[in-house]
Design an enzyme around this catalytic site. Structure first.
Site, PDB file in Angstrom:
ATOM      1  N   LYS A  78       0.802  -1.228   0.000  1.00 52.98           N
ATOM      2  CA  LYS A  78       0.000   0.000   0.000  1.00 52.98           C
ATOM      3  C   LYS A  78       0.839   1.285   0.000  1.00 52.98           C
ATOM      4  O   LYS A  78       0.513   2.269   0.638  1.00 52.98           O
ATOM      5  CB  LYS A  78      -0.980  -0.005   1.179  1.00 52.98           C
ATOM      6  CG  LYS A  78      -2.055  -1.057   1.047  1.00 52.98           C
ATOM      7  CD  LYS A  78      -2.995  -1.116   2.228  1.00 52.98           C
ATOM      8  CE  LYS A  78      -2.387  -1.837   3.403  1.00 52.98           C
ATOM      9  NZ  LYS A  78      -3.376  -2.128   4.461  1.00 52.98           N
ATOM     10  N   ASP A  92      -6.070  -5.521  10.180  1.00 51.62           N
ATOM     11  CA  ASP A  92      -7.393  -4.895  10.117  1.00 51.62           C
ATOM     12  C   ASP A  92      -8.508  -5.909   9.873  1.00 51.62           C
ATOM     13  O   ASP A  92      -9.647  -5.699  10.291  1.00 51.62           O
ATOM     14  CB  ASP A  92      -7.439  -3.778   9.078  1.00 51.62           C
ATOM     15  CG  ASP A  92      -6.924  -4.187   7.711  1.00 51.62           C
ATOM     16  OD1 ASP A  92      -6.470  -5.337   7.555  1.00 51.62           O
ATOM     17  OD2 ASP A  92      -6.952  -3.351   6.793  1.00 51.62           O
TER      18      ASP A  92
END
Length: 490
Positions: A199, A235
């Protein structure tokens, strides 16, 4: 022909000169269905045959999706096995989380959520089923995303200390759950080594290191707040924990946002790669962080990889890595659509072959554009025209707008169907009815059709009953719940 249909059909024909009307418009014996199709196309144009043909590789059949499921299941089994874990692409990292929240959790808990260009610090107060949250978002400049690990964690610790001091809680020992949304190899609930950055991050000196220790070192260098790191999690684990706090049937956590990943509840006896002594063997279950974004790195997805996917991969900061994620997630969805549009313009199939300069630039077609364009009602192109105007294209035809919408829908539909194949594979592996899938992430949350596309496709690909549940602040609340559950066990 029915009178009502003939009247509408005739009125539409009168809006066009004879030379613009196909001959069958004048034939009163034309089949009603053909006339309905013609009327529909006059009112709402459809993507052209040439456009459909140029984009056909983005359309996945159920047979292809079933093969995706089979190969993903094989990779998950390799990740769980002690013998093949080290070489597995889908790592299936053990989280060492073996207890789900039961609703009795009480107290103040911090959560730190790091997984993108911003991170959040949260104070969550739990009192059985009552929940209160205070939070603040902090930016991570790109210089820190590409700097040293020490700089990154010092910045995080500084923001964490400011947050605690603003609440005047610097003298209280606060349990903290750390959501770290990057691939981790965990050796315990509070020990996790970074496997790779994703990311857009590429901080030096962190890969292979224990990120809990790096955070604790940064906090200790300041020595101005009392924080007890009780657990590190991804997450997806946070999403599962957050949804399980409200829904005891939640057994899968899914992220479809900047990145994509999933976790699920596995039988402890199947988690052969867990380190003996670091978990309770008598407990029946353990959460597994699949890290399915890496799926495809061993050529197992070559049968559905397109020229657009290859271009995305070649121009990324991690070529040949995270291939499944690059086909699904929000970080790449807009660029995938742009690459398709670029091909169509170059072929003279879109905008009359005229190319606005901004559309030639990587990253200029944002993922939010995909959702906004698909949010236009059928036959209305308000959002589409505004977006194309931003890119330098004005006075575009309805047909061009419909073709752009079609491209966006193909990219998002493929992402939804690949996510569905992954979830279907997990449901088959678990073999249970009435499993709730907790889902978070901007793509799932904001795309107008993603939920419905997934619900339909998962049902087609497997037979177990399931529900999809939007997570409420999974990575924040979930981290606090991991800290709450862990601190009660100490």
């Amino acid at each position: 022909m029915k009178t009502k249909n003939k009247s509408l059909f005739s009125k539409l024909c009168k809006c066009y000169s004879k030379k613009d009307i196909p001959r069958r418009c004048e034939n009163t014996d034309t089949d009603n269905e053909n006339e309905a199709d013609f009327v529909e196309n006059l009112v709402h144009p459809n993507p052209t045959t040439e456009i459909r043909d140029a984009c056909k590789d983005l359309v996945l059949s159920d047979d292809q999706l079933q093969l995706v499921m089979q190969r993903l299941t094989d990779e998950i089994n390799r990740g769980l096995s002690r013998e093949t874990h080290d070489d597995a692409i889908v790592k299936c990292f053990t989280t060492y989380v073996q207890d789900l929240p039961n609703g009795t959790e009480k107290g103040n808990f911090l959560a730190l959520d790091l997984g993108g260009t911003n991170f959040r610090v949260l104070l969550i107060t739990l009192d059985r089923q009552n929940f209160d949250m205070k939070s603040k978002i902090y930016a991570i400049p790109q210089s820190l995303m590409l700097g040293t690990g020490t700089q990154l964690f010092d910045h995080i610790a500084q923001c964490l200390a400011l947050f605690v001091k603003d609440l005047n809680m610097q003298h209280e020992v606060l349990p903290l759950g750390f959501t770290f949304s990057f691939p981790l190899s965990q050796h315990g609930l509070t020990k996790g080594n970074l496997v790779r950055w994703t990311k857009g991050f590429n901080c030096s000196g962190v890969i292979g290191e224990d990120v809990v220790a790096l955070l604790e070192d940064a906090i200790n260098r300041r020595n101005d707040v009392k924080i007890d790191v009780c657990g590190i999690l991804n997450d997806t684990t946070g999403t599962l924990m957050s949804c399980a706090w409200k829904n005891r049937n939640c057994r899968i956590g899914l992220i479809v946002g900047t990145g994509s990943n999933a976790c699920y509840v596995e039988k402890t006896k199947n988690v052969q790669c867990a380190i003996p002594g670091n978990y309770a063997e008598h407990k029946p279950y353990m959460l597994i962080n699949t890290e399915w974004g890496a799926f495809g790195e061993n050529d197992t997805l070559d049968f559905i990889i397109t020229e657009f996917d290859r271009a995305i991969d070649e121009n990324s900061i991690n070529p040949s890595k995270q291939l499944f994620e690059k086909m699904i997630s929000g970080m790449y969805m807009g660029e995938l659509a742009r690459l398709v549009l670029e091909k169509l313009v170059n072929a003279g199939l879109l905008f009359g072959g005229k190319f606005p300069s901004d559309l030639r630039k990587r990253g200029k077609f944002f993922t939010k554009y995909v959702s906004e364009i698909e949010n236009d009602p059928k036959g209305r192109y308000t959002n589409c025209r505004e977006i194309l105007a931003e890119l330098g294209l004005r006075n575009v035809s309805d047909q061009d707008c419909e073709n752009v919408r079609y491209v966006c829908s193909l990219v998002s539909r493929r992402a939804a169907h690949l996510s569905s194949a992954g979830i279907a594979a997990l449901l088959n592996k678990m073999g249970e009815d009435n499993v709730t899938v907790g889902i978070d992430g901007s793509v799932y949350r904001f795309h107008p059709h993603f939920h419905d596309l997934m619900t339909a496709k998962i049902s087609e690909l497997q037979s177990y009953k399931f529900d999809l549940m939007l997570s409420e602040d999974g990575s924040g609340r979930g981290a606090a719940l991991v800290a709450a559950v862990a601190s009660q066990k100490r």
